[in-house]
Design a protein around this motif. Sequence first.
Motif, PDB file in Angstrom:
ATOM      1  N   ASP A 134       4.613 -11.850  -4.498  1.00 56.24           N
ATOM      2  CA  ASP A 134       3.485 -12.428  -3.770  1.00 56.24           C
ATOM      3  C   ASP A 134       3.277 -11.674  -2.454  1.00 56.24           C
ATOM      4  O   ASP A 134       4.135 -10.899  -2.012  1.00 56.24           O
ATOM      5  CB  ASP A 134       3.681 -13.932  -3.534  1.00 56.24           C
ATOM      6  N   SER A 135       2.128 -11.903  -1.819  1.00 54.17           N
ATOM      7  CA  SER A 135       1.732 -11.112  -0.643  1.00 54.17           C
ATOM      8  C   SER A 135       2.714 -11.251   0.512  1.00 54.17           C
ATOM      9  O   SER A 135       3.022 -10.271   1.200  1.00 54.17           O
ATOM     10  CB  SER A 135       0.324 -11.523  -0.190  1.00 54.17           C
ATOM     11  N   GLN A 136       3.224 -12.467   0.751  1.00 57.96           N
ATOM     12  CA  GLN A 136       4.124 -12.669   1.887  1.00 57.96           C
ATOM     13  C   GLN A 136       5.446 -11.934   1.689  1.00 57.96           C
ATOM     14  O   GLN A 136       5.978 -11.338   2.629  1.00 57.96           O
ATOM     15  CB  GLN A 136       4.347 -14.162   2.104  1.00 57.96           C
ATOM     16  N   ALA A 137       5.967 -11.953   0.456  1.00 60.58           N
ATOM     17  CA  ALA A 137       7.210 -11.233   0.166  1.00 60.58           C
ATOM     18  C   ALA A 137       6.993  -9.725   0.303  1.00 60.58           C
ATOM     19  O   ALA A 137       7.835  -9.006   0.840  1.00 60.58           O
ATOM     20  CB  ALA A 137       7.703 -11.578  -1.240  1.00 60.58           C
ATOM     21  N   LEU A 138       5.840  -9.244  -0.172  1.00 62.35           N
ATOM     22  CA  LEU A 138       5.530  -7.817  -0.062  1.00 62.35           C
ATOM     23  C   LEU A 138       5.384  -7.401   1.402  1.00 62.35           C
ATOM     24  O   LEU A 138       5.815  -6.320   1.805  1.00 62.35           O
ATOM     25  CB  LEU A 138       4.251  -7.492  -0.830  1.00 62.35           C
ATOM     26  N   SER A 139       4.785  -8.285   2.210  1.00 62.42           N
ATOM     27  CA  SER A 139       4.636  -8.014   3.647  1.00 62.42           C
ATOM     28  C   SER A 139       6.003  -7.834   4.302  1.00 62.42           C
ATOM     29  O   SER A 139       6.213  -6.927   5.106  1.00 62.42           O
ATOM     30  CB  SER A 139       3.871  -9.166   4.308  1.00 62.42           C
ATOM     31  N   ARG A 140       6.936  -8.698   3.930  1.00 59.27           N
ATOM     32  CA  ARG A 140       8.294  -8.629   4.503  1.00 59.27           C
ATOM     33  C   ARG A 140       8.979  -7.312   4.102  1.00 59.27           C
ATOM     34  O   ARG A 140       9.601  -6.646   4.929  1.00 59.27           O
ATOM     35  CB  ARG A 140       9.103  -9.833   4.016  1.00 59.27           C
ATOM     36  N   MET A 141       8.836  -6.933   2.830  1.00 55.64           N
ATOM     37  CA  MET A 141       9.469  -5.692   2.360  1.00 55.64           C
ATOM     38  C   MET A 141       8.845  -4.456   3.011  1.00 55.64           C
ATOM     39  O   MET A 141       9.526  -3.470   3.286  1.00 55.64           O
ATOM     40  CB  MET A 141       9.379  -5.600   0.830  1.00 55.64           C
ATOM     41  N   LEU A 142       7.543  -4.517   3.283  1.00 56.79           N
ATOM     42  CA  LEU A 142       6.878  -3.406   3.965  1.00 56.79           C
ATOM     43  C   LEU A 142       7.388  -3.288   5.396  1.00 56.79           C
ATOM     44  O   LEU A 142       7.687  -2.194   5.880  1.00 56.79           O
ATOM     45  CB  LEU A 142       5.359  -3.626   3.954  1.00 56.79           C
ATOM     46  N   ARG A 143       7.511  -4.439   6.058  1.00 51.28           N
ATOM     47  CA  ARG A 143       7.984  -4.466   7.450  1.00 51.28           C
ATOM     48  C   ARG A 143       9.410  -3.932   7.546  1.00 51.28           C
ATOM     49  O   ARG A 143       9.769  -3.265   8.521  1.00 51.28           O
ATOM     50  CB  ARG A 143       7.905  -5.902   7.976  1.00 51.28           C
TER      51      ARG A 143
END
Length: 300
Positions: A134-143
């Motif tokens: 999901d978008s929030q998990a992907l955001s965390r991995m990108l960060r």
Amino acid sequence: GCRCVNSDLDNDLLRAFVTITRTGSFSRAAKLLHRTQAALSLQVKRLEDDLGVKLLERSPRAVAMTEAGETLLPYATKILSLGEDARRALQPSGQVETIRIGMLEDIAIGALSRVLERFTSHHPHVQLEIVIDDSQALSRMLREARLDMVIADRQQVDALPAFSWNERLVWVAAHGFRMPSGQDAPVIAFGKGCVWQAPALAQLDASGISWRVVLSSANLGAICSAVEAGMGISFMLEYSVNRSALRILDAEDGLCQDGSVEIGVFLRDGGGRSEQWMALYAAICAEVATGRGAELPVVA
């Protein structure tokens, strides 16, 4: 006299067979392999003639493996995998570049998979690692720099997108499905916190359509299967809609479709991006911009 038989299995024929079994459809496999359905049928026939067994049974609704097909599948998969491993092993040391991409499942089931497969076939020095979440998990991995590129809901990612576009959020049904008269519309809903669900249901309310949830699942594949089976209606990005199995509901169904989601392509901070990396980014942007009126970014 004795007859000489070529005992080697043709990789192209094996690839056609494996792709058909994975997609469950000659038409989807043909799109992935950039061939016509007739060409794929001929390849399967050649493989069956070579092996002397029937591998696939076709029906109007699906493709099923025979017992011989089920026996062949793990061998075919291993043969193709070994070929890919051999190609990678022969690349000069240190020249294989790994690019890690995260994306929503809704994006992954669209045409982008064909773009990625085509890219890797033309760039043997690039290895893609794809994460679906999901978008929030992907955001965390990108960060955390665990991903190099992310394709997700702009509102849910804590970064500025390098490229973005608006994608319609649409209600879909099986081709034979008709909205019930005088009854609640059967809705197939997402079982976990989907941020698009409330605005999608609000579209039904705004159109004066009463509804009830008949099935909920956190799995997009299960939802698509239930909709294709005619159990009810559900919502998804227009990009994800398999037009051969589903239709988009419209004014004739009493529904005003006016929702959209902004999807962004986000890039990991930092320089050092290779020519192949930029070529992949350009290919992804070109694919998602097609037919959407989005202005392509300038790729330096």
